[in-house]
Motif scaffolding. Sequence first.
Motif, mmCIF file in Angstrom:
data_model
loop_
_atom_site.group_PDB
_atom_site.id
_atom_site.type_symbol
_atom_site.label_atom_id
_atom_site.label_comp_id
_atom_site.label_asym_id
_atom_site.label_seq_id
_atom_site.Cartn_x
_atom_site.Cartn_y
_atom_site.Cartn_z
ATOM 1 N N LYS A 28 0.636 -1.150 0.373
ATOM 2 C CA LYS A 28 0.116 0.199 -0.338
ATOM 3 C C LYS A 28 1.050 1.526 0.256
ATOM 4 N N ILE A 29 0.803 2.248 -0.950
ATOM 5 C CA ILE A 29 1.442 2.685 -1.246
ATOM 6 C C ILE A 29 0.910 4.541 -1.042
ATOM 7 N N THR A 30 -0.313 4.952 -0.879
ATOM 8 C CA THR A 30 -1.395 5.970 -0.218
ATOM 9 C C THR A 30 -2.265 5.948 0.558
ATOM 10 N N ASN A 31 -1.995 7.103 0.973
ATOM 11 C CA ASN A 31 -2.867 7.043 2.093
ATOM 12 C C ASN A 31 -4.472 6.517 2.573
ATOM 13 N N ASN A 32 -4.794 5.983 1.326
ATOM 14 C CA ASN A 32 -6.046 4.891 1.386
ATOM 15 C C ASN A 32 -6.588 3.940 0.346
ATOM 16 N N GLY A 33 -4.711 3.381 1.534
ATOM 17 C CA GLY A 33 -4.604 2.650 1.228
ATOM 18 C C GLY A 33 -4.365 1.735 -1.337
ATOM 19 N N ASN A 34 -4.125 2.476 -0.860
ATOM 20 C CA ASN A 34 -3.909 2.869 -2.600
ATOM 21 C C ASN A 34 -2.795 1.296 -3.294
ATOM 22 N N THR A 35 -2.904 -0.396 -3.276
ATOM 23 C CA THR A 35 -1.720 -0.551 -4.048
ATOM 24 C C THR A 35 -0.612 0.317 -5.407
ATOM 25 N N ALA A 36 0.159 -0.504 -5.764
ATOM 26 C CA ALA A 36 0.741 -0.038 -7.341
ATOM 27 C C ALA A 36 0.134 -0.558 -8.218
ATOM 28 N N LEU A 37 -0.546 -1.531 -8.112
ATOM 29 C CA LEU A 37 -1.149 -1.999 -8.580
ATOM 30 C C LEU A 37 -2.124 -1.146 -9.370
ATOM 31 N N HIS A 38 -3.526 -0.736 -7.977
ATOM 32 C CA HIS A 38 -4.425 0.475 -8.078
ATOM 33 C C HIS A 38 -3.603 1.681 -8.495
ATOM 34 N N VAL A 39 -2.672 1.663 -8.961
ATOM 35 C CA VAL A 39 -2.228 3.310 -9.277
ATOM 36 C C VAL A 39 -1.919 2.725 -10.251
ATOM 37 N N ALA A 40 -1.024 2.158 -11.154
ATOM 38 C CA ALA A 40 -1.396 1.871 -12.625
ATOM 39 C C ALA A 40 -2.704 1.936 -12.956
ATOM 40 N N VAL A 41 -3.728 1.303 -12.145
ATOM 41 C CA VAL A 41 -4.744 0.966 -12.816
ATOM 42 C C VAL A 41 -5.122 1.981 -13.304
ATOM 43 N N GLY A 42 -5.618 2.815 -12.490
ATOM 44 C CA GLY A 42 -5.484 4.361 -12.869
ATOM 45 C C GLY A 42 -5.050 5.509 -13.352
ATOM 46 N N THR A 43 -3.939 5.162 -13.781
ATOM 47 C CA THR A 43 -2.973 6.513 -14.441
ATOM 48 C C THR A 43 -3.057 6.087 -15.679
ATOM 49 N N SER A 44 -2.624 4.967 -16.452
ATOM 50 C CA SER A 44 -2.235 4.000 -17.462
ATOM 51 C C SER A 44 -3.124 3.083 -18.700
ATOM 52 N N LYS A 45 -2.876 3.135 -19.254
ATOM 53 C CA LYS A 45 -3.725 2.047 -20.666
ATOM 54 C C LYS A 45 -3.562 1.441 -21.155
ATOM 55 N N LYS A 46 -1.961 1.983 -20.913
ATOM 56 C CA LYS A 46 -0.699 0.778 -21.594
ATOM 57 C C LYS A 46 -1.340 -1.280 -21.212
ATOM 58 N N ARG A 47 -1.571 -1.219 -22.176
ATOM 59 C CA ARG A 47 -1.856 -2.862 -22.205
ATOM 60 C C ARG A 47 -0.203 -3.820 -21.803
ATOM 61 N N GLU A 48 0.613 -3.479 -22.349
ATOM 62 C CA GLU A 48 1.584 -4.267 -21.794
ATOM 63 C C GLU A 48 1.718 -3.542 -20.343
ATOM 64 N N PHE A 49 2.528 -2.290 -19.791
ATOM 65 C CA PHE A 49 2.233 -2.627 -18.558
ATOM 66 C C PHE A 49 1.505 -2.454 -17.666
ATOM 67 N N LEU A 50 0.308 -3.046 -17.585
ATOM 68 C CA LEU A 50 -0.280 -3.499 -16.782
ATOM 69 C C LEU A 50 -0.370 -4.946 -16.632
ATOM 70 N N GLU A 51 0.193 -6.219 -18.178
ATOM 71 C CA GLU A 51 0.049 -7.168 -17.854
ATOM 72 C C GLU A 51 1.682 -7.585 -17.069
ATOM 73 N N ILE A 52 2.480 -6.456 -17.479
ATOM 74 C CA ILE A 52 4.265 -6.838 -16.298
ATOM 75 C C ILE A 52 3.681 -7.078 -15.279
ATOM 76 N N LEU A 53 3.223 -5.951 -14.462
ATOM 77 C CA LEU A 53 3.074 -5.319 -13.207
ATOM 78 C C LEU A 53 2.080 -6.591 -13.011
ATOM 79 N N LEU A 54 1.280 -6.945 -13.516
ATOM 80 C CA LEU A 54 -0.336 -8.279 -12.636
ATOM 81 C C LEU A 54 0.750 -9.587 -12.892
#
Length: 755
Positions: A192-218
């Motif tokens: 969890k990297i934000t004050n409301n408990g969002n993880t790095a994955l939450h931040v990535a989904v909320g800011t990036s629409k690059k398919r490859e970037f999301l798949e690598i993080l997953l």
Amino acid sequence: MASSSSSSNPHVTLEVGEENTYPYPYPSHVYNTHSFLTLKLSGRGEYGVWKTQMICLLESHGMLGIIDGTLVSPENSSSEYRLWRRSDALVKGWILGSLSKETLVYIVNRLTGGKRHQEDFSAKDVWDELQKVYAPVFPKLPPVVAPPVGADTLQDEDLAGDLHSLYNNIQRGYWDWVEYTLNGGRVTVIDKITNNGNTALHVAVGTSKKREFLEILLEKIPENTQLTDVTNSDGSTLLHVAAIIGNTEAAKILVARNPELLAEDNEGQTPLALALSNMHTETARHLLQHINTDTQKDALFSGTTGDGLLVTVISSKDFRFAIDLLEHYKTLNSDAVLMAIAQNLPLNVFEKYKGFLYLYGSLWHKITERCTPWASKFIINPFLYVTTIIIMLFLIIPWMLVSQITKRRFQIHKDAMVLLSNVSGLIKENNNSSSYHHYYTNPILEATRQNAYQVVEVIVSHFPHAIWSANEDGHNIIQYAVINRSEKVYNLLFQMSEHRNIYRTVRDSYGNNLLHLAARLAPNNKLNLISGAALQIQRELQWFKEVERFICPLSVIQRNSFNETPQTVFTREHKELVIEGEKWMKSTAESYTITAALIITIVFAAAITVPGGSDQNKGIPIFNNNTAFTVFAISDAISLFTSVTSLLMFLSILTARFAEQDFLFKLPTKLIIGLATLFISTTAMIVAFGATLYLVFGHRNSRILIPIAVLTCLPITSFVTLQFPLVLDLISTTYGLSIFGKNIRDYRLDGEMLI
């Protein structure tokens, strides 16, 4: 039991006999805490200052142990629990009293789950919740076991730096730096990297629409961790975040990996509902494709939640998607869906053109009827043909320019009508006839108020008894249409051959007949659609006269429960509007009077001092035989005569009596003649001036005629653009097609034939 003050602290009260068993501090004389609490917490930026002042207050009264875990709660059954509870309640009151109203409501709702009268939370719970919500973006790391002597004390700082770096680089899309940080091994994608408990994955989904970037993080999720377990403090999964921001690519990846992500969050919101409420139709369509099981469909497409989904889609004007969504419904829970359609039904784009052409045809029909055969054949008909060609060009060319937009609007209206029919059919198919009125009563009244006559027609076609729907005052849809000046719904009255005569004598609970209701002042939202108080009172008179011609003659003088006739009600209700109409008419006439007088002065002087002067011997103008001089003379004469006529018309308005009935035809006619002659006068004056310029400067250069013609068109075009809409409104409302267009019939009133 008596109480006594502790010797060590004069402001601490303890129960006698319990001083040495379980002492809990409790100030017996709490002084004004405002000296400590000068700032109320209302946002994240104030948390540091607020926390500092709260700690000062708690330490000064020996109560800090309540929130730092030193003074823990004893068992409920123990005798000390009541003493701890009292101290805890005092600290909790201090904390809650230091919050702004919005922050207090938000925090209490989070702690109680939104349930009222549930206050089973401690002061430490409030303190921890405030820290979770309002602490800086990168909160303090959880407490760890103290390192052995000689260990690197900078380890925690490195970890916080990695979290900060991970957050910033994900937001910017710097994948190389993200991978470098993750390979360091100190942080993972589920930390969890934000004050409301969002993880790095939450931040990535909320800011990036690059398919490859999301798949690598997953792929970097730990082996024993399920996607459904990766949630923030609100219980939102990665799919909830993707639905909120409309990240369709992320939604496709996540649903393909784990369809269970379609479940609800802590607040009972599904990703589909969040996508719809945020008007992300594309994302919602994709999520809808993955809802296959009957259990999922029953949970989503039934009850209040199911109705809410449809209402959300209808409010966003996506009627095509609403039709697709409706296929998954077995029944509807309330009238909310029909109500949403009644409130959001788009206007048929062709109605405006159809009404204009009908108005145009009606005007020329009236003109040709009142003209002699010779005038109709040689003057009216040729002018009619030319005008028709010009109008068609002005309609066809804009149509070609905006054809795609018009087609799309037409399709939206068509989809809305299909949805309305399907919803009505679903209600009729899955409910008992005795319960139909629960679904259509409020929507048909709302459609009547909105003047959405097509909604009324469709509802009545499915539920014939809906025609007798009434509001809380007992007014049915025709009476309600008269009250709200919904002329399209009122026109349906003349299609009701079976019930039409009932409305001629129908009265409400206060003894008002239909004319009493027409005599009321129209709602502000309907009056504001008409420009100028004079035109507003004219429209009110048209409504009154229309209903007066419809009802029985005896109803015209009928009195209601307040002993008032319809005319008395009209005069009382419209007294202020008549005064405003008089002011508007006079101010308009005064403004144009000055303009007309100025034009008279100019053109009269120009007629005396002709361009080029006159022959001193004969007194004949020098340019007498020049064509441009003839144009000048004719234009100047036309301008003088029409401006005088305009001036007389405006002066007659200023000296009028301004009675109610004068606003129907008399005053608007004078204003139309005054404005029309003023326009002709202004145009002729400009033409005369252009002819003068050509006479003086263009006798050796004919090409000067081009800029003169262009500049002459400029003021004429400006006048038409700025003033013609008012003239058009006056003509259409006074002599144009009646707003009661479906009621085309002859009336005889005082020996005159009215159409």
